[in-house]
Design a protein around this motif. Structure first.
Motif, mmCIF file in Angstrom:
data_model
loop_
_atom_site.group_PDB
_atom_site.id
_atom_site.type_symbol
_atom_site.label_atom_id
_atom_site.label_comp_id
_atom_site.label_asym_id
_atom_site.label_seq_id
_atom_site.Cartn_x
_atom_site.Cartn_y
_atom_site.Cartn_z
ATOM 1 N N LEU A 26 0.818 -1.211 0.000
ATOM 2 C CA LEU A 26 0.000 0.000 0.000
ATOM 3 C C LEU A 26 0.855 1.265 0.000
ATOM 4 C CD1 LEU A 26 -2.756 -1.050 2.559
ATOM 5 C CD2 LEU A 26 -3.076 -0.673 0.118
ATOM 6 N N VAL A 27 1.839 1.323 0.875
ATOM 7 C CA VAL A 27 2.660 2.519 1.013
ATOM 8 C C VAL A 27 3.505 2.752 -0.238
ATOM 9 C CG1 VAL A 27 4.602 3.515 2.318
ATOM 10 C CG2 VAL A 27 2.676 2.475 3.531
ATOM 11 N N SER A 28 3.968 1.689 -0.855
ATOM 12 C CA SER A 28 4.835 1.846 -2.024
ATOM 13 C C SER A 28 4.120 2.487 -3.214
ATOM 14 C CB SER A 28 5.429 0.502 -2.436
ATOM 15 O OG SER A 28 4.423 -0.353 -2.932
ATOM 16 N N THR A 29 2.802 2.493 -3.216
ATOM 17 C CA THR A 29 2.060 3.120 -4.308
ATOM 18 C C THR A 29 1.900 4.629 -4.124
ATOM 19 O OG1 THR A 29 -0.131 2.812 -3.310
ATOM 20 C CG2 THR A 29 0.725 0.996 -4.657
ATOM 21 N N LEU A 30 2.254 5.149 -2.957
ATOM 22 C CA LEU A 30 2.089 6.574 -2.682
ATOM 23 C C LEU A 30 3.208 7.392 -3.318
ATOM 24 C CD1 LEU A 30 1.166 6.304 1.110
ATOM 25 C CD2 LEU A 30 -0.397 6.561 -0.830
ATOM 26 N N LYS A 31 2.841 8.573 -3.813
ATOM 27 C CA LYS A 31 3.835 9.478 -4.383
ATOM 28 C C LYS A 31 4.765 9.952 -3.281
ATOM 29 C CE LYS A 31 1.164 11.420 -8.172
ATOM 30 N NZ LYS A 31 0.597 12.647 -8.733
ATOM 31 N N GLY A 32 6.039 10.074 -3.619
ATOM 32 C CA GLY A 32 7.016 10.612 -2.680
ATOM 33 C C GLY A 32 7.675 9.569 -1.799
ATOM 34 N N VAL A 33 7.258 8.322 -1.883
ATOM 35 C CA VAL A 33 7.874 7.275 -1.066
ATOM 36 C C VAL A 33 9.140 6.810 -1.782
ATOM 37 C CG1 VAL A 33 7.602 4.958 -0.119
ATOM 38 C CG2 VAL A 33 5.678 6.529 -0.100
ATOM 39 N N PRO A 34 10.290 6.936 -1.116
ATOM 40 C CA PRO A 34 11.526 6.513 -1.764
ATOM 41 C C PRO A 34 11.561 4.997 -1.962
ATOM 42 C CG PRO A 34 11.946 7.152 0.508
ATOM 43 C CD PRO A 34 10.502 7.459 0.225
ATOM 44 N N GLU A 35 12.241 4.584 -3.020
ATOM 45 C CA GLU A 35 12.327 3.158 -3.319
ATOM 46 C C GLU A 35 13.095 2.409 -2.233
ATOM 47 O OE1 GLU A 35 14.230 0.446 -6.816
ATOM 48 O OE2 GLU A 35 13.159 2.260 -7.435
ATOM 49 N N LYS A 36 14.124 3.054 -1.680
ATOM 50 C CA LYS A 36 14.952 2.402 -0.654
ATOM 51 C C LYS A 36 14.695 3.039 0.710
ATOM 52 C CE LYS A 36 18.415 0.675 -3.731
ATOM 53 N NZ LYS A 36 19.438 -0.297 -3.564
ATOM 54 N N TRP A 37 13.552 2.777 1.281
ATOM 55 C CA TRP A 37 13.216 3.285 2.612
ATOM 56 C C TRP A 37 13.777 2.314 3.650
ATOM 57 C CZ3 TRP A 37 10.419 -0.344 5.133
ATOM 58 C CH2 TRP A 37 9.730 -1.270 4.358
ATOM 59 N N SER A 38 13.892 2.779 4.906
ATOM 60 C CA SER A 38 14.408 1.903 5.961
ATOM 61 C C SER A 38 13.369 1.597 7.031
ATOM 62 C CB SER A 38 15.652 2.507 6.614
ATOM 63 O OG SER A 38 15.344 3.751 7.202
ATOM 64 N N GLU A 39 12.370 2.464 7.165
ATOM 65 C CA GLU A 39 11.360 2.232 8.200
ATOM 66 C C GLU A 39 10.063 2.921 7.800
ATOM 67 O OE1 GLU A 39 11.877 2.179 12.788
ATOM 68 O OE2 GLU A 39 11.417 4.257 12.256
ATOM 69 N N ILE A 40 8.956 2.242 8.041
ATOM 70 C CA ILE A 40 7.628 2.834 7.847
ATOM 71 C C ILE A 40 6.968 2.882 9.222
ATOM 72 C CG2 ILE A 40 5.327 2.524 6.848
ATOM 73 C CD1 ILE A 40 6.669 0.944 4.578
ATOM 74 N N GLU A 41 6.454 4.034 9.580
ATOM 75 C CA GLU A 41 5.759 4.170 10.863
ATOM 76 C C GLU A 41 4.339 4.640 10.567
ATOM 77 O OE1 GLU A 41 6.161 6.688 15.011
ATOM 78 O OE2 GLU A 41 7.933 6.372 13.767
ATOM 79 N N ILE A 42 3.373 3.906 11.078
ATOM 80 C CA ILE A 42 1.964 4.257 10.894
ATOM 81 C C ILE A 42 1.327 4.339 12.270
ATOM 82 C CG2 ILE A 42 -0.259 3.510 9.963
ATOM 83 C CD1 ILE A 42 1.306 2.043 7.775
ATOM 84 N N LYS A 43 0.628 5.419 12.520
ATOM 85 C CA LYS A 43 -0.082 5.588 13.793
ATOM 86 C C LYS A 43 -1.548 5.750 13.490
ATOM 87 C CE LYS A 43 -0.203 8.256 18.004
ATOM 88 N NZ LYS A 43 0.404 9.313 18.800
ATOM 89 N N ILE A 44 -2.378 4.963 14.127
ATOM 90 C CA ILE A 44 -3.822 5.028 13.917
ATOM 91 C C ILE A 44 -4.478 5.321 15.259
ATOM 92 C CG2 ILE A 44 -5.870 3.750 13.213
ATOM 93 C CD1 ILE A 44 -3.969 2.017 11.489
ATOM 94 N N SER A 45 -5.297 6.351 15.279
ATOM 95 C CA SER A 45 -6.026 6.710 16.500
ATOM 96 C C SER A 45 -7.514 6.623 16.220
ATOM 97 C CB SER A 45 -5.682 8.132 16.946
ATOM 98 O OG SER A 45 -4.323 8.232 17.248
#
Length: 52
Positions: free
Chosen positions: A28-47
Motif C-alpha cells: 500500500l505505502v509503495s504506491t504513494l507518491k514521494g515514497v523513496p524506493e529504498k526506505w528503511s522504516e515505515i511508521e503508521i499511527k492510527i487513532s
C-alpha cells in the motif's frame, strides 16, 4: 520487523500474521507518491476518534 501495540501494550502475533501485515502495508505505502524506493522504516499511527 512488525510490532503491534495497542495503547502501549504489545500484542503478540505469530510469524504468519507479521508477514501478512508487512507485505500488505509495504504494498500500500509503495504506491504513494514521494515514497523513496529504498526506505528503511515505515511508521503508521492510527487513532480512534471518539464517537458521540
Amino acid at each position: 520487523m512488525v510490532e503491534i501495540k495497542i495503547d502501549g501494550k504489545e500484542i503478540p502475533v505469530n510469524r504468519y500474521v507479521k508477514d501478512v501485515f508487512l507485505k500488505v502495508i509495504v504494498a500500500l505505502v509503495s504506491t504513494l507518491k514521494g515514497v523513496p524506493e529504498k526506505w528503511s522504516e515505515i511508521e503508521i499511527k492510527i487513532s480512534r476518534e471518539d464517537e458521540e
